[in-house]
Design an enzyme around this catalytic site. Structure first.
Site, PDB file in Angstrom:
ATOM      1  N   LYS A  13      52.197 -56.952 -35.004  1.00 49.66           N
ATOM      2  CA  LYS A  13      53.556 -57.524 -35.121  1.00 49.66           C
ATOM      3  C   LYS A  13      53.550 -59.015 -34.762  1.00 49.66           C
ATOM      4  CE  LYS A  13      55.301 -54.754 -32.045  1.00 49.66           C
ATOM      5  NZ  LYS A  13      54.090 -53.970 -31.715  1.00 49.66           N
ATOM      6  N   ARG A  88      63.263 -51.922 -29.103  1.00 50.56           N
ATOM      7  CA  ARG A  88      62.268 -50.871 -28.913  1.00 50.56           C
ATOM      8  C   ARG A  88      62.928 -49.528 -28.627  1.00 50.56           C
ATOM      9  NH1 ARG A  88      57.873 -54.509 -27.086  1.00 50.56           N
ATOM     10  NH2 ARG A  88      55.900 -53.418 -27.163  1.00 50.56           N
ATOM     11  N   ARG A 127      41.743 -57.089 -28.105  1.00 48.26           N
ATOM     12  CA  ARG A 127      42.680 -58.224 -28.089  1.00 48.26           C
ATOM     13  C   ARG A 127      42.390 -59.126 -26.893  1.00 48.26           C
ATOM     14  NH1 ARG A 127      49.011 -57.337 -28.786  1.00 48.26           N
ATOM     15  NH2 ARG A 127      48.777 -55.855 -27.077  1.00 48.26           N
ATOM     16  N   ARG A 160      44.705 -58.439 -21.603  1.00 40.59           N
ATOM     17  CA  ARG A 160      45.975 -58.173 -20.907  1.00 40.59           C
ATOM     18  C   ARG A 160      45.832 -56.921 -20.046  1.00 40.59           C
ATOM     19  NH1 ARG A 160      50.570 -58.329 -25.514  1.00 40.59           N
ATOM     20  NH2 ARG A 160      51.275 -56.514 -24.344  1.00 40.59           N
ATOM     21  N   ARG A 171      51.413 -46.370 -23.637  1.00 40.82           N
ATOM     22  CA  ARG A 171      52.277 -47.199 -24.484  1.00 40.82           C
ATOM     23  C   ARG A 171      52.465 -46.553 -25.857  1.00 40.82           C
ATOM     24  NH1 ARG A 171      49.723 -52.928 -24.407  1.00 40.82           N
ATOM     25  NH2 ARG A 171      51.654 -53.537 -25.439  1.00 40.82           N
TER      26      ARG A 171
HETATM   27  P1  ADP Z   1      51.298 -56.463 -31.570  1.00 43.13           P
HETATM   28  O1  ADP Z   1      52.082 -57.752 -31.499  1.00 43.13           O
HETATM   29  O2  ADP Z   1      51.845 -55.503 -32.597  1.00 43.13           O
HETATM   30  O3  ADP Z   1      51.117 -55.806 -30.229  1.00 43.13           O
HETATM   31  P2  ADP Z   1      49.015 -58.216 -32.184  1.00 43.13           P
HETATM   32  O4  ADP Z   1      49.565 -59.071 -33.286  1.00 43.13           O
HETATM   33  O5  ADP Z   1      48.849 -58.857 -30.846  1.00 43.13           O
HETATM   34  O6  ADP Z   1      49.836 -56.824 -32.080  1.00 43.13           O
HETATM   35  O7  ADP Z   1      47.612 -57.642 -32.694  1.00 43.13           O
HETATM   36  C1  ADP Z   1      46.829 -56.759 -31.862  1.00 43.13           C
HETATM   37  C2  ADP Z   1      45.341 -57.127 -31.991  1.00 43.13           C
HETATM   38  O8  ADP Z   1      44.868 -56.840 -33.312  1.00 43.13           O
HETATM   39  C3  ADP Z   1      45.059 -58.608 -31.749  1.00 43.13           C
HETATM   40  O9  ADP Z   1      43.819 -58.716 -31.082  1.00 43.13           O
HETATM   41  C4  ADP Z   1      45.001 -59.208 -33.153  1.00 43.13           C
HETATM   42  O10 ADP Z   1      44.162 -60.359 -33.186  1.00 43.13           O
HETATM   43  C5  ADP Z   1      44.413 -58.053 -33.964  1.00 43.13           C
HETATM   44  N1  ADP Z   1      44.953 -57.970 -35.330  1.00 43.13           N
HETATM   45  C6  ADP Z   1      46.210 -58.265 -35.767  1.00 43.13           C
HETATM   46  N2  ADP Z   1      46.340 -58.038 -37.097  1.00 43.13           N
HETATM   47  C7  ADP Z   1      45.128 -57.550 -37.507  1.00 43.13           C
HETATM   48  C8  ADP Z   1      44.611 -57.098 -38.777  1.00 43.13           C
HETATM   49  N3  ADP Z   1      45.383 -57.081 -39.872  1.00 43.13           N
HETATM   50  N4  ADP Z   1      43.340 -56.643 -38.802  1.00 43.13           N
HETATM   51  C9  ADP Z   1      42.577 -56.647 -37.680  1.00 43.13           C
HETATM   52  N5  ADP Z   1      42.976 -57.057 -36.474  1.00 43.13           N
HETATM   53  C10 ADP Z   1      44.236 -57.503 -36.378  1.00 43.13           C
HETATM   54  P1  AMP Z   2      54.555 -56.497 -26.083  1.00 49.04           P
HETATM   55  O1  AMP Z   2      54.051 -57.856 -25.737  1.00 49.04           O
HETATM   56  O2  AMP Z   2      55.623 -56.532 -27.160  1.00 49.04           O
HETATM   57  O3  AMP Z   2      53.450 -55.523 -26.400  1.00 49.04           O
HETATM   58  O4  AMP Z   2      55.314 -55.951 -24.782  1.00 49.04           O
HETATM   59  C1  AMP Z   2      54.605 -55.743 -23.570  1.00 49.04           C
HETATM   60  C2  AMP Z   2      55.449 -54.908 -22.621  1.00 49.04           C
HETATM   61  O5  AMP Z   2      56.681 -55.604 -22.304  1.00 49.04           O
HETATM   62  C3  AMP Z   2      55.907 -53.541 -23.150  1.00 49.04           C
HETATM   63  O6  AMP Z   2      54.915 -52.533 -22.991  1.00 49.04           O
HETATM   64  C4  AMP Z   2      57.142 -53.290 -22.274  1.00 49.04           C
HETATM   65  O7  AMP Z   2      56.794 -52.886 -20.972  1.00 49.04           O
HETATM   66  C5  AMP Z   2      57.757 -54.689 -22.177  1.00 49.04           C
HETATM   67  N1  AMP Z   2      58.716 -54.933 -23.283  1.00 49.04           N
HETATM   68  C6  AMP Z   2      58.602 -55.866 -24.277  1.00 49.04           C
HETATM   69  N2  AMP Z   2      59.656 -55.791 -25.120  1.00 49.04           N
HETATM   70  C7  AMP Z   2      60.444 -54.784 -24.660  1.00 49.04           C
HETATM   71  C8  AMP Z   2      61.676 -54.193 -25.102  1.00 49.04           C
HETATM   72  N3  AMP Z   2      62.294 -54.622 -26.219  1.00 49.04           N
HETATM   73  N4  AMP Z   2      62.191 -53.175 -24.365  1.00 49.04           N
HETATM   74  C9  AMP Z   2      61.581 -52.740 -23.255  1.00 49.04           C
HETATM   75  N5  AMP Z   2      60.431 -53.223 -22.796  1.00 49.04           N
HETATM   76  C10 AMP Z   2      59.851 -54.246 -23.480  1.00 49.04           C
END
Ligand code: ADP
Ligand code: AMP
Length: 213
Positions: A13, A88, A127, A160, A171
């Site tokens: 995302k 969420r 990541r 992280r 999660r």
């Molecule tokens: P989210 O915001 O949904 O938690 P991220 O955008 O941070 O996810 O992506 C999660 C991990 O996967 C990161 O390490 C990112 O670099 C990697 N990633 C994102 N999109 C792709 C893809 N299309 N293919 C492979 N790896 C990806």
């Molecule tokens: P993210 O960076 O989007 O993966 O979010 C990391 C963490 O932040 C999540 O696992 C939740 O604990 C908290 N968080 C982020 N966005 C929300 C939301 N919209 N509602 C509740 N918790 C959130």
């Protein structure tokens, strides 16, 4: 243009939201990033949010909604935004909808980045995030030029705390229980679009731009 990114944690995302923000000139708003910035700065909000984040749980709706509504009321959001990680839960989506309706506005697209659970643990354990600017990488799929160092600002890259496998499984469960119902919520509103998030990130972005135009 008001866009919501949906999908499991680690689906990509944030990666897609950043690219959307650049191409369509709208701010990228991540509630997770807002919470992490508060944790880093040692604010009261950060300390409260951390209690939940460390366990892979959601921060309570009341707190999260307040933060988000404050953020989207800022001037740079006048022409829209891309929300990453919000809403969420159904109550969060409902409040956002109600607040937008008061202004005669609505969400234009909810983009569901679809990635099966089997791929998620690998995505998250690989990541790496920059401690300073928040840029994200993946050790196998999106590696930085120099291992452990951010391409953008030269700071250190870290795993992280909530990307450790035991927390990731929590999660994912939280995602299925509380966030996945949003797919039906936005389908009913006629704005849900699904893209295959297992493809290469540029191919995913192509699918996204085919939708957004
Ligand atoms: P989210 O915001 O949904 O938690 P991220 O955008 O941070 O996810 O992506 C999660 C991990 O996967 C990161 O390490 C990112 O670099 C990697 N990633 C994102 N999109 C792709 C893809 N299309 N293919 C492979 N790896 C990806
Ligand atoms: P993210 O960076 O989007 O993966 O979010 C990391 C963490 O932040 C999540 O696992 C939740 O604990 C908290 N968080 C982020 N966005 C929300 C939301 N919209 N509602 C509740 N918790 C959130």
């Amino acid at each position: 243009m008001k866009i919501i990114m949906l999908g499991a944690p680690g689906a990509g995302k944030g990666t897609q939201a950043k690219m959307i923000a650049e191409k369509y000139h709208v701010p990228h708003i991540s509630t997770g990033d807002i919470f992490r910035a508060n944790i880093k700065n040692g604010t009261e909000l950060g300390m409260e949010a951390k209690k939940y984040m460390d366990q892979g749980l959601l921060v309570p709706d009341e707190l999260t909604v307040r933060i988000l509504l404050d953020r989207v009321a800022q001037d740079d959001c006048a022409n829209g935004y891309v929300l990453d990680g919000f809403p969420r839960t159904i109550p969060q989506a409902q409040v956002l909808d109600d607040e937008l309706a008061k202004l005669g506005e609505k969400i234009d697209y909810a983009i569901n980045v679809d990635v099966p659970d089997e791929n998620i643990v690998n995505r998250m354990s690989g990541r790496r995030a920059c401690i300073k600017c928040g840029a994200t990488y993946h050790i196998a799929h999106v590696p930085p030029k120099k291992e452990g160092v951010c391409d953008v600002c030269g700071s250190e890259l870290v795993l992280r705390d909530d990307d450790k496998p035991e927390t990731v499984l929590n999660r994912l469960k939280v995602y299925h229980d509380q966030t996945q119902p949003l797919i039906d919520f936005y389908t009913a509103k006629g704005v849900l679009k699904t893209v295959d998030g297992t493809k290469d990130m540029q191919d995913v972005f192509q699918a996204v731009t085919d939708i957004l135009g």
